[in-house]
Design a protein around this motif. Structure first.
Motif, PDB file in Angstrom:
ATOM      1  N   VAL A   1       0.834  -1.202   0.000  1.00  0.00           N
ATOM      2  CA  VAL A   1       0.000   0.000   0.000  1.00  0.00           C
ATOM      3  C   VAL A   1       0.872   1.255   0.000  1.00  0.00           C
ATOM      4  CG1 VAL A   1      -1.624   1.355   1.397  1.00  0.00           C
ATOM      5  CG2 VAL A   1      -2.004  -1.097   1.058  1.00  0.00           C
ATOM      6  N   VAL A   2       1.922   1.243   0.819  1.00  0.00           N
ATOM      7  CA  VAL A   2       2.830   2.400   0.879  1.00  0.00           C
ATOM      8  C   VAL A   2       3.521   2.612  -0.466  1.00  0.00           C
ATOM      9  CG1 VAL A   2       4.935   3.296   1.940  1.00  0.00           C
ATOM     10  CG2 VAL A   2       3.185   2.227   3.362  1.00  0.00           C
ATOM     11  N   VAL A   3       4.020   1.534  -1.066  1.00  0.00           N
ATOM     12  CA  VAL A   3       4.714   1.656  -2.355  1.00  0.00           C
ATOM     13  C   VAL A   3       3.755   2.131  -3.441  1.00  0.00           C
ATOM     14  CG1 VAL A   3       5.938   0.380  -4.165  1.00  0.00           C
ATOM     15  CG2 VAL A   3       6.455  -0.065  -1.763  1.00  0.00           C
ATOM     16  N   THR A   4       2.528   1.617  -3.433  1.00  0.00           N
ATOM     17  CA  THR A   4       1.539   2.031  -4.431  1.00  0.00           C
ATOM     18  C   THR A   4       1.225   3.514  -4.306  1.00  0.00           C
ATOM     19  OG1 THR A   4       0.552  -0.186  -4.415  1.00  0.00           O
ATOM     20  CG2 THR A   4      -0.766   1.595  -5.350  1.00  0.00           C
ATOM     21  N   ALA A   5       1.034   3.986  -3.070  1.00  0.00           N
ATOM     22  CA  ALA A   5       0.757   5.411  -2.866  1.00  0.00           C
ATOM     23  C   ALA A   5       1.931   6.278  -3.324  1.00  0.00           C
ATOM     24  CB  ALA A   5       0.452   5.665  -1.388  1.00  0.00           C
ATOM     25  N   ALA A   6       3.144   5.831  -3.005  1.00  0.00           N
ATOM     26  CA  ALA A   6       4.333   6.586  -3.424  1.00  0.00           C
ATOM     27  C   ALA A   6       4.474   6.578  -4.939  1.00  0.00           C
ATOM     28  CB  ALA A   6       5.579   6.000  -2.771  1.00  0.00           C
ATOM     29  N   ALA A   7       4.183   5.444  -5.573  1.00  0.00           N
ATOM     30  CA  ALA A   7       4.270   5.357  -7.032  1.00  0.00           C
ATOM     31  C   ALA A   7       3.259   6.284  -7.692  1.00  0.00           C
ATOM     32  CB  ALA A   7       4.045   3.915  -7.483  1.00  0.00           C
ATOM     33  N   TRP A   8       2.050   6.320  -7.160  1.00  0.00           N
ATOM     34  CA  TRP A   8       1.013   7.198  -7.692  1.00  0.00           C
ATOM     35  C   TRP A   8       1.447   8.667  -7.606  1.00  0.00           C
ATOM     36  CZ3 TRP A   8      -3.695   6.501 -10.033  1.00  0.00           C
ATOM     37  CH2 TRP A   8      -4.535   7.620 -10.102  1.00  0.00           C
ATOM     38  N   ARG A   9       2.136   8.996  -6.522  1.00  0.00           N
ATOM     39  CA  ARG A   9       2.526  10.391  -6.295  1.00  0.00           C
ATOM     40  C   ARG A   9       3.794  10.774  -7.059  1.00  0.00           C
ATOM     41  NH1 ARG A   9       3.651  14.836  -6.112  1.00  0.00           N
ATOM     42  NH2 ARG A   9       3.700  16.356  -4.394  1.00  0.00           N
ATOM     43  N   LEU A  10       4.765   9.886  -7.169  1.00  0.00           N
ATOM     44  CA  LEU A  10       6.099  10.272  -7.623  1.00  0.00           C
ATOM     45  C   LEU A  10       6.434   9.880  -9.056  1.00  0.00           C
ATOM     46  CD1 LEU A  10       8.137   9.379  -4.401  1.00  0.00           C
ATOM     47  CD2 LEU A  10       7.541  11.667  -5.218  1.00  0.00           C
ATOM     48  N   LEU A  11       5.909   8.766  -9.541  1.00  0.00           N
ATOM     49  CA  LEU A  11       6.323   8.303 -10.865  1.00  0.00           C
ATOM     50  C   LEU A  11       5.756   9.196 -11.960  1.00  0.00           C
ATOM     51  CD1 LEU A  11       6.011   4.407 -10.627  1.00  0.00           C
ATOM     52  CD2 LEU A  11       8.040   5.837 -10.333  1.00  0.00           C
ATOM     53  N   PRO A  12       6.564   9.548 -12.945  1.00  0.00           N
ATOM     54  CA  PRO A  12       6.066  10.378 -14.047  1.00  0.00           C
ATOM     55  C   PRO A  12       5.100   9.589 -14.923  1.00  0.00           C
ATOM     56  CG  PRO A  12       8.295   9.649 -14.506  1.00  0.00           C
ATOM     57  CD  PRO A  12       7.992   9.218 -13.101  1.00  0.00           C
ATOM     58  N   ALA A  13       4.072  10.258 -15.400  1.00  0.00           N
ATOM     59  CA  ALA A  13       3.069   9.628 -16.263  1.00  0.00           C
ATOM     60  C   ALA A  13       3.499   9.773 -17.720  1.00  0.00           C
ATOM     61  CB  ALA A  13       1.700  10.253 -16.036  1.00  0.00           C
ATOM     62  N   VAL A  14       4.250   8.801 -18.201  1.00  0.00           N
ATOM     63  CA  VAL A  14       4.694   8.807 -19.598  1.00  0.00           C
ATOM     64  C   VAL A  14       3.559   8.245 -20.460  1.00  0.00           C
ATOM     65  CG1 VAL A  14       6.402   7.941 -21.238  1.00  0.00           C
ATOM     66  CG2 VAL A  14       7.069   8.467 -18.878  1.00  0.00           C
ATOM     67  N   PRO A  15       3.071   8.987 -21.435  1.00  0.00           N
ATOM     68  CA  PRO A  15       1.941   8.499 -22.242  1.00  0.00           C
ATOM     69  C   PRO A  15       2.355   7.351 -23.152  1.00  0.00           C
ATOM     70  CG  PRO A  15       2.777  10.555 -23.142  1.00  0.00           C
ATOM     71  CD  PRO A  15       3.503  10.339 -21.842  1.00  0.00           C
ATOM     72  N   GLY A  16       1.415   6.452 -23.407  1.00  0.00           N
ATOM     73  CA  GLY A  16       1.660   5.388 -24.360  1.00  0.00           C
ATOM     74  C   GLY A  16       1.300   5.821 -25.761  1.00  0.00           C
ATOM     75  N   VAL A  17       1.561   4.963 -26.736  1.00  0.00           N
ATOM     76  CA  VAL A  17       1.284   5.301 -28.130  1.00  0.00           C
ATOM     77  C   VAL A  17      -0.166   5.034 -28.493  1.00  0.00           C
ATOM     78  CG1 VAL A  17       3.654   4.889 -28.849  1.00  0.00           C
ATOM     79  CG2 VAL A  17       2.014   3.007 -28.922  1.00  0.00           C
ATOM     80  N   GLY A  18      -0.937   4.416 -27.577  1.00  0.00           N
ATOM     81  CA  GLY A  18      -2.336   4.148 -27.839  1.00  0.00           C
ATOM     82  C   GLY A  18      -2.587   2.705 -28.216  1.00  0.00           C
ATOM     83  N   LEU A  19      -3.737   2.188 -27.802  1.00  0.00           N
ATOM     84  CA  LEU A  19      -4.060   0.790 -28.061  1.00  0.00           C
ATOM     85  C   LEU A  19      -4.156   0.486 -29.557  1.00  0.00           C
ATOM     86  CD1 LEU A  19      -6.716   0.086 -25.284  1.00  0.00           C
ATOM     87  CD2 LEU A  19      -4.398  -0.844 -25.429  1.00  0.00           C
ATOM     88  N   ARG A  20      -4.555   1.469 -30.337  1.00  0.00           N
ATOM     89  CA  ARG A  20      -4.674   1.224 -31.776  1.00  0.00           C
ATOM     90  C   ARG A  20      -3.335   0.904 -32.427  1.00  0.00           C
ATOM     91  NH1 ARG A  20      -8.913   5.870 -33.974  1.00  0.00           N
ATOM     92  NH2 ARG A  20     -10.725   5.161 -32.733  1.00  0.00           N
ATOM     93  N   ALA A  21      -2.248   1.295 -31.765  1.00  0.00           N
ATOM     94  CA  ALA A  21      -0.920   1.040 -32.331  1.00  0.00           C
ATOM     95  C   ALA A  21      -0.453  -0.394 -32.111  1.00  0.00           C
ATOM     96  CB  ALA A  21       0.098   2.002 -31.726  1.00  0.00           C
ATOM     97  N   GLY A  22      -1.192  -1.164 -31.331  1.00  0.00           N
ATOM     98  CA  GLY A  22      -0.752  -2.537 -31.104  1.00  0.00           C
ATOM     99  C   GLY A  22      -1.744  -3.378 -30.354  1.00  0.00           C
ATOM    100  N   ALA A  23      -3.041  -3.131 -30.558  1.00  0.00           N
ATOM    101  CA  ALA A  23      -4.079  -3.874 -29.839  1.00  0.00           C
ATOM    102  C   ALA A  23      -4.414  -5.159 -30.580  1.00  0.00           C
ATOM    103  CB  ALA A  23      -5.327  -3.011 -29.678  1.00  0.00           C
ATOM    104  N   ASP A  24      -3.453  -6.054 -30.642  1.00  0.00           N
ATOM    105  CA  ASP A  24      -3.623  -7.332 -31.329  1.00  0.00           C
ATOM    106  C   ASP A  24      -4.106  -8.360 -30.310  1.00  0.00           C
ATOM    107  OD1 ASP A  24      -3.483  -9.555 -32.950  1.00  0.00           O
ATOM    108  OD2 ASP A  24      -1.299  -9.713 -32.843  1.00  0.00           O
ATOM    109  N   VAL A  25      -5.425  -8.420 -30.121  1.00  0.00           N
ATOM    110  CA  VAL A  25      -5.986  -9.300 -29.090  1.00  0.00           C
ATOM    111  C   VAL A  25      -5.705 -10.773 -29.370  1.00  0.00           C
ATOM    112  CG1 VAL A  25      -8.106 -10.024 -27.927  1.00  0.00           C
ATOM    113  CG2 VAL A  25      -7.742  -7.600 -28.472  1.00  0.00           C
ATOM    114  N   PRO A  26      -5.938 -11.283 -30.590  1.00  0.00           N
ATOM    115  CA  PRO A  26      -5.602 -12.692 -30.855  1.00  0.00           C
ATOM    116  C   PRO A  26      -4.128 -12.996 -30.603  1.00  0.00           C
ATOM    117  CG  PRO A  26      -6.994 -11.821 -32.603  1.00  0.00           C
ATOM    118  CD  PRO A  26      -6.580 -10.652 -31.768  1.00  0.00           C
ATOM    119  N   GLY A  27      -3.249 -12.073 -30.997  1.00  0.00           N
ATOM    120  CA  GLY A  27      -1.825 -12.284 -30.750  1.00  0.00           C
ATOM    121  C   GLY A  27      -1.510 -12.316 -29.275  1.00  0.00           C
TER     122      GLY A  27
END
Length: 459
Positions: free
Chosen positions: A173-199
């Motif tokens: 719980v402590v690590v999760t709270a610290a991660a939520w507060r401190l880790l930078p939110a780097v955006p992803g490229v989006g699910l459309r760029a690689g949402a290969d569900v069967p794969g």
């Protein structure tokens, strides 16, 4: 900003420590768990295997999801799953509940640990800081296994096996709270760029069945796993947005580093499994004494990774440091293999165990730098998941193969069989060294961070 990056690294390391400790802490408590919940020997193995199958099977998917939706989201989701499943494990009233909760725990562990390397690369793009960051991360990776063995013995003896799982809850719980507060939110490229569900279904199912085939063992699962991987490769060749773009394997660095990782972890991780058997069944050590016996590996590896690894890598380059580490690991395993069957710990075991720690401190941070430097930034999460998957599958395969070698080669003597398996482990490490020399040739920027830094300063 600089301080914030190092605080973020601390959070990542704490999250990874929870995962690494949990892999080994359960081993010491298995007899108590089996007695209380009525496991037979085959069923009790699934307290370990259920976690391992989910963990190894989902690492690759976790890494790719990090590229698509952002690594912070995947890391936090994994921690939440891990903490919730840890509570369920501690409260488990039956065998079935415990194994199911361990499976979910492994899934959470895969999600959180599978993206850490990519997050470190994003946080520390310059070679000097990256070398120091991977060195500190190596401390956690090396010390976690020994901490788990010692903590498992202490907690099980002092309280009960339930608390080896409950301790994860407040810490998580402590690590999760610290991660939520401190880790930078780097955006992803989006699910459309690689949402290969069967794969995703194919590769996850194939990896899980593959690990199951190793740890069970099971011939049918192995056949289905190979067929699933072949189908997955065909799918990736045809999919518009593949979950594992096969272009990543065009990189000699990426392919070679993963091959070296598989060989190294096969020998290195199998040593801990076989070493535990040797200490317990041949030399008569108790659970706590076994954990303490492995401390020279963790302490040496951790101390070197934290204080000297970055400086040595910056001075000589990651490639040379990796080769030196591989040679030291091979020498240490050879010393153990050729030592007496009924060894004296201070005379025959202390030096090779210390050398194993030194070799690991030299080798693994350098290899990680090489592997991650060979990946395109857009595929950093995928490269992280792939590298971790290779290590887990290589380790599982190494344990299975070398345990079989110990059983066959020893005849009626477990000690002789274990020493023979250690000899095979040293051969695997020598093979990793040869592959490194043949494939991971020096000259690419990733192999000499010191030269990179000089070039940047000159520019």
């Amino acid at each position: 900003m600089n301080q914030s990056r190092w605080l973020s690294l601390l959070v990542l390391c704490c999250g990874f420590l929870l995962i690494v400790v949990d892999i080994t802490i359960v081993n010491v408590a298995l007899p108590s768990i089996g007695r209380d919940l009525g496991f037979d020997a085959r069923g009790l193995a699934w307290v370990i295997n259920g976690y391992l199958v989910a963990f190894a099977g989902l690492l690759l998917l976790s890494g790719r999801l990090a590229d698509l939706v952002g690594p912070k989201r995947v890391f936090l989701t994994g921690l939440v799953l891990f903490v919730a499943a840890s509570a369920a494990c501690g409260l488990a009233p039956s065998r079935e509940t415990l194994v199911a909760a361990r499976f979910i725990q492994g899934a959470g562990g895969a999600a959180s640990s599978g993206v850490i390397l990519a997050m470190i690369v994003n946080l520390f793009p310059t070679p000097g800081d990256q070398a120091r960051a991977f060195g500190l991360f190596g401390v956690v990776a090396s010390a976690g296994a020994a901490v788990g063995l010692v903590a498992g013995g202490l907690i099980t003896s002092a309280v009960s096996w339930h608390w080896i799982f409950f301790v994860n809850v407040p810490l998580g719980v402590v690590v999760t709270a610290a991660a939520w507060r401190l880790l930078p939110a780097v955006p992803g490229v989006g699910l459309r760029a690689g949402a290969d569900v069967p794969g995703a279904v194919l590769v996850t199912g194939a990896l899980m069945l593959g690990v199951y085939a190793i740890v069970a063992p099971s011939a049918w699962a192995g056949v289905v796993a190979v067929a699933g991987l072949v189908a997955f490769v065909v799918r990736q060749l045809r999919a518009a947005t593949p979950i594992l773009p096969l272009r990543v394997f065009r990189s000699r660095v990426t392919s070679g580093a993963n091959g070296v990782q598989a060989l190294l972890t096969a020998g290195f991780m199998a040593f801990f499994f076989l070493g535990s058997l040797d200490l317990q069944r041949v030399l008569g050590y108790g659970p706590l004494a076994i954990g303490l016996a492995f401390l020279p590996v963790a302490v040496t590896m951790g101390a070197f990774s934290a204080r000297l690894s970055a400086a040595v890598v910056m001075r000589y380059g990651a490639f040379r440091v990796m080769l030196c580490g591989e040679a030291v690991i091979a020498a240490a395993l050879l010393m153990l293999a050729l030592g007496p069957v009924h060894a004296s710990y201070p005379v025959h075991l202390l030096l090779p165990l210390t050398l194993l720690g030194l070799g690991g401190g030299l080798c693994f941070p350098s290899l990680t730098m090489i592997a991650m430097a060979g990946a395109d930034p857009a595929d950093a999460g995928l490269a992280s998941g792939l590298f971790n998957t290779t290590g887990q599958v290589g380790g599982a395969l190494g344990v299975a193969v070398l345990a079989a070698v110990a059983a066959v080669a020893g005849g009626g003597s477990l000690a002789v069989g274990i020493h023979t398996a250690w000899l095979v482990g040293s051969i695997l490490t020598i093979a990793a060294l040869a592959l490194s020399v043949g494939v991971l040739r020096p000259g690419a920027p990733a192999y000499s961070p010191a030269n990179e830094l000089d070039e940047e300063e000159a520019a």
